[in-house]
Scaffold this active site. Structure first.
Site, PDB file in Angstrom:
ATOM      1  CG  ASP B  22     -43.410 -40.993 -23.010  1.00 32.21           C
ATOM      2  OD1 ASP B  22     -42.325 -41.548 -22.795  1.00 32.21           O
ATOM      3  OD2 ASP B  22     -44.232 -41.400 -23.865  1.00 32.21           O
ATOM      4  CG  HIS B  55     -39.766 -44.944 -16.643  1.00 38.90           C
ATOM      5  ND1 HIS B  55     -40.148 -45.620 -15.519  1.00 38.90           N
ATOM      6  CD2 HIS B  55     -40.821 -45.026 -17.499  1.00 38.90           C
ATOM      7  CE1 HIS B  55     -41.384 -46.088 -15.680  1.00 38.90           C
ATOM      8  NE2 HIS B  55     -41.804 -45.758 -16.878  1.00 38.90           N
TER       9      HIS B  55
END
Lengths: 357, 441
Positions: B22, B55
């Site tokens: 992340d 993503h």
């Protein structure tokens, strides 16, 4: 927890992939799929409910109508096969006619599903002899369902074909039509009366044995089963065994579904004594179907020597002797063994050998 | 204006996450693939992980969480899923639908998949969840997408389902039946065995895989060189180096090599060179179970996470301060990191972020900074986990974004070349000289 994840995703994923490869060419399928499943139904022109009869009739233009029916399994296990059939079968009429395998072929298409689980378990179009056939193909709804019992409602389709078709070929000339069932699973164990009532609308109260349905069907039809590769059970010997018990050598395995059109055409040519195998295969090469011709040859060989029917080696020679191997198809083609006529072919010989009379 | 990227120097670009995931790989890859980078990207290559990747990319109001599609998709850049990727066709179809809804034309036309890639099936997914359920409170922090199960099954079953098998219905059928029988006891015990989990359901799945094989381009080894010849390749890593199967806090890791290793292997095979970009935020995040020494619940309210909710199997999304010793460990474990990308510069002033200089044990004694080793010793990694489970951190305040960048460059010995101070592609800047960022888009 987790229940349902695979089936829900299966439906959505398959739809997405098929759409990406142009399967949405089945316009009716695309339109129907976009609605809630509870509203899914066969296109009115293909709905068998309360149809008294589909008819193949002679006309001034076509005085010698020969009925040909192609019903294919449209459940999920068939994978891309229905789409391939849709793109290829449109050529069937031309192929039969061009090679002179039949003078006035009239072709009917239909779709077979699972009456236990599908919303649209049976679709049957009309006999056509022009490009309305293409339209019919595009209108067949590819439900892509199927129910998890490794069986589809082929016997329900067989019942419709036995009871709800009228043809001049039979009524005027006692000539059988050609029915091809393309699929990859078993029949249901019995033809259920409730399926007949719900899907076709006949007031039948008792279940019927599958064998007797096919026996009745074979009176007016030369019945063939084609098991194409790219379906789920192509290599499952139990499937082809099941069909060979019902149809004998008329149950065939086809290793390239794209060759189905050629296999049907040549089978009709052989049955009509218009061609022998060697010439027929040469014909196919002629029309630019070289690769398909090889698949057709293998399908016919496989059917002829029954090699996929038994696994036990000691039976093999006996079978070959009874079936006559490759030569049998030649005799068939040359009329030594008449495939047409009012005999009782197909179905009752447990050993799978067929006696054409 | 084309941004000057002297550090790229004609090389292909490998993007890896130096944390627990992340950090902003997706947004970085999106920008590299956009016209503004001037890289003329021919393909995004995924080199690890599977559909559990998440993503987030935001471009002018459009947002998508990229899972198997590469993060360059909004720029029309194609994606190559290499042989290292675990491909989930079901999730791929779902993601294709999502992208189509966002206006991407025929998304599946942008996907190419190596024939040897393993397939993650719904059965792996169910098994993954069943196993994680059975662990109760000792969860590993799995995403519940079946990636680990896919690897584990394939290790024991060399004939596990691969992309190249999917065009052969009978073969797929046989392999799925074997898979179902293998998992039947586990799924039955968990009550996760779907109704009708028999040949019919398998047959439906076969139909999906056949359709999948027709809908995507299946490629062989030669394809990577062709794409490299056509332009720059951007290798998009999944997860983070601190979750690496050999370098992470075992067992709270992913069954995947998250370091640049696979990407560098692929490049070596085509005799090409790459530059490795390590990505971090200005703070740390962890989505899932496992040690997280710098976690600070006080930051949660200050640093909202619009695209990372609590996952049923991953658990809560956690936020902490930037842990320099762990970042350094990640750089070591990566073996090769040439330059850095720092995201969320805007968070520095919002949340009074601090910098972690070191760790202390439960008794307050200073701990030695971890060092990476490459002998694949999971006992050592377990010991690392044990030591860091109770660890605290030593921190100091930082004075603004420029100071953070300087700290990171000094601490890791690598230049920062890209930064972002917001989630959108337009929030990204190219750093041309030390500490001086230019708005790049």
């Amino acid at each position: 927890m987790g229940n349902g994840t695979w089936s829900d995703h299966t439906y959505n994923a398959a739809r997405t992939f098929r759409a990406a490869t142009g399967a949405a060419d089945f316009g009716y399928t695309a339109a129907t799929r976009s609605q809630h499943p509870d509203t899914w139904k066969a296109h009115p022109t293909l709905d068998p409910l309360n149809v008294s009869a589909r008819e193949s009739r002679d006309s001034d233009e076509h005085p010698d109508a020969l009925p040909v029916a192609v019903l294919f399994d449209v459940t999920g296990s068939m994978g891309q096969v229905p789409r391939i059939l849709q793109t290829k079968l449109g050529k069937l009429h031309g192929l039969i006619q061009r090679k002179g395998y039949a003078r006035d072929p009239q072709i009917l298409f239909g779709g077979i599903g699972d009456a236990d689980t599908d919303r649209v378990p049976l679709q049957v179009g009309q006999f056509e002899s022009d490009n309305r056939m293409d339209e019919q193909l595009r209108t067949i709804f590819l439900e892509g369902g199927g129910g998890g019992q490794k069986s589809e409602s082929y016997e329900l389709a067989a019942y419709f074909m036995a009871r709800h078709i009228r043809t001049d070929a039979w009524e005027k000339r006692q000539r059988k039509g050609y029915l091809f069932i393309i699929g990859d699973e078993f029949n249901k164990p019995r033809l259920a009366a409730r399926h007949i009532r719900r899907v076709i609308g006949d007031d039948v109260r008792l279940d019927v044995s599958v064998e007797s349905v096919y026996r009745e069907l074979s009176r007016q039809w030369n019945v063939f089963f084609i098991l194409p590769r790219q379906s789920a059970y192509f290599d499952d010997p139990a499937i082809i065994d099941h069909w060979r018990k019902l149809l004998g050598q008329n149950a065939m395995k086809l290793d390239d579904p794209a060759a189905v059109c050629e296999l049907i055409a040549l089978t009709i040519g052989l049955g009509e004594d218009r061609v022998d195998v060697a010439d027929g295969l040469a014909d196919l090469a002629d029309v630019g179907s070289g690769a398909e011709a090889q698949s057709v040859r293998r399908a016919l060989e496989g059917a002829a020597d029954g090699r996929n029917r038994r696994t036990s080696a000691d039976d093999d020679d006996a079978l070959r002797a009874r079936n006559g191997g490759w030569g049998r198809l030649r005799r068939l083609a040359h009329g030594t063994v008449a495939i047409r006529g009012a005999g009782t072919p197909a179905g009752l010989d447990d050993a799978g050998g067929v006696t054409f009379r | 204006m084309t941004a000057a990227l002297p550090w790229a120097d004609g090389r292909h670009v490998v993007v890896v996450d130096l944390g627990f995931g992340d950090a902003g790989k997706g947004a970085t890859v999106d920008w590299l693939c956009s016209p503004r980078s001037g890289l003329d990207v021919s393909a995004v290559v995924r080199f690890n992980g599977g559909a559990q990747a998440a993503h987030n990319v935001v471009v002018g109001g459009r947002h998508h969480t990229f899972r198997q599609f590469g993060s360059g998709t909004f720029s029309g850049v194609r994606t190559l899923l290499s042989r290292y990727v675990l491909v989930d066709p079901y999730a791929l179809a779902q993601e294709s639908d999502q992208l189509a809804a966002l206006g991407v034309d025929r998304p599946l036309d942008l996907i190419e998949i190596h024939r040897d890639a393993l397939i993650t099936t719904p059965l792996h997914r169910l098994a993954n969840r069943a196993r994680e359920d059975a662990r109760g409170t000792a969860r590993h922090g799995s995403c519940g997408t079946g990636v680990g199960e896919t690897v584990a099954y394939a290790l024991d079953h060399p004939d596990a389902l691969r992309v190249r098998d999917c065009a052969d219905g009978a073969l797929v059928n046989r392999k799925l039946v074997a898979l179902l029988e293998y998992y039947r006891p586990l799924l039955a015990a968990d009550g996760a065995l779907p109704a009708g989990a028999g040949p019919g359901a398998i047959a439906d799945m076969v139909g999906t895989y056949l359709a999948f094989a027709q809908a995507v381009e299946v490629v062989g080894d030669e394809r990577l060189a062709q794409l490299a010849a056509a332009g720059t390749l951007v290798f998009e890593g999944a997860q983070g180096v601190l979750l690496d199967e050999w370098h992470g806090f075992h067992p709270h890791t992913t069954w995947s090599t998250t370091t640049p290793d696979n990407a560098l292997t692929l490049l070596a095979e085509i005799d090409a060179r790459g530059v490795v970009l390590g990505v971090t935020r200005t703070y740390s995040t962890r989505h899932g179970h496992g040690p997280f020494p710098s976690v600070d619940v006080g930051l949660d309210a200050l640093l909202p996470e619009p695209h990372n909710g609590a996952g049923r199997y991953q658990g809560e999304f956690r936020v902490g301060h930037l842990d320099l010793p762990l970042l350094h460990y990640a750089v070591q474990a990566s073996r090769r990191v040439d330059a850095l990308v720092v995201n969320h510069l805007d968070a520095v002033d919002t949340a009074a972020l601090r910098m972690v200089d070191g760790h202390v044990d439960a008794d307050g004694r200073a701990m030695t900074a971890p060092t990476a080793a490459f002998d694949h010793d999971l006992d050592r990694q377990q010991a690392l986990t044990d030591a860091f489970s109770e660890a605290g951190v030593v921190t100091r305040p930082v004075a603004g974004g420029a100071a953070v960048l300087a700290e990171i460059e000094t601490g890791l010995g690598r230049p920062v070349v890209l930064t972002a101070d917001g989630p959108d592609r337009s929030d990204r800047s190219v750093v041309n000289t030390h500490g001086t960022a230019q708005r790049a888009a």
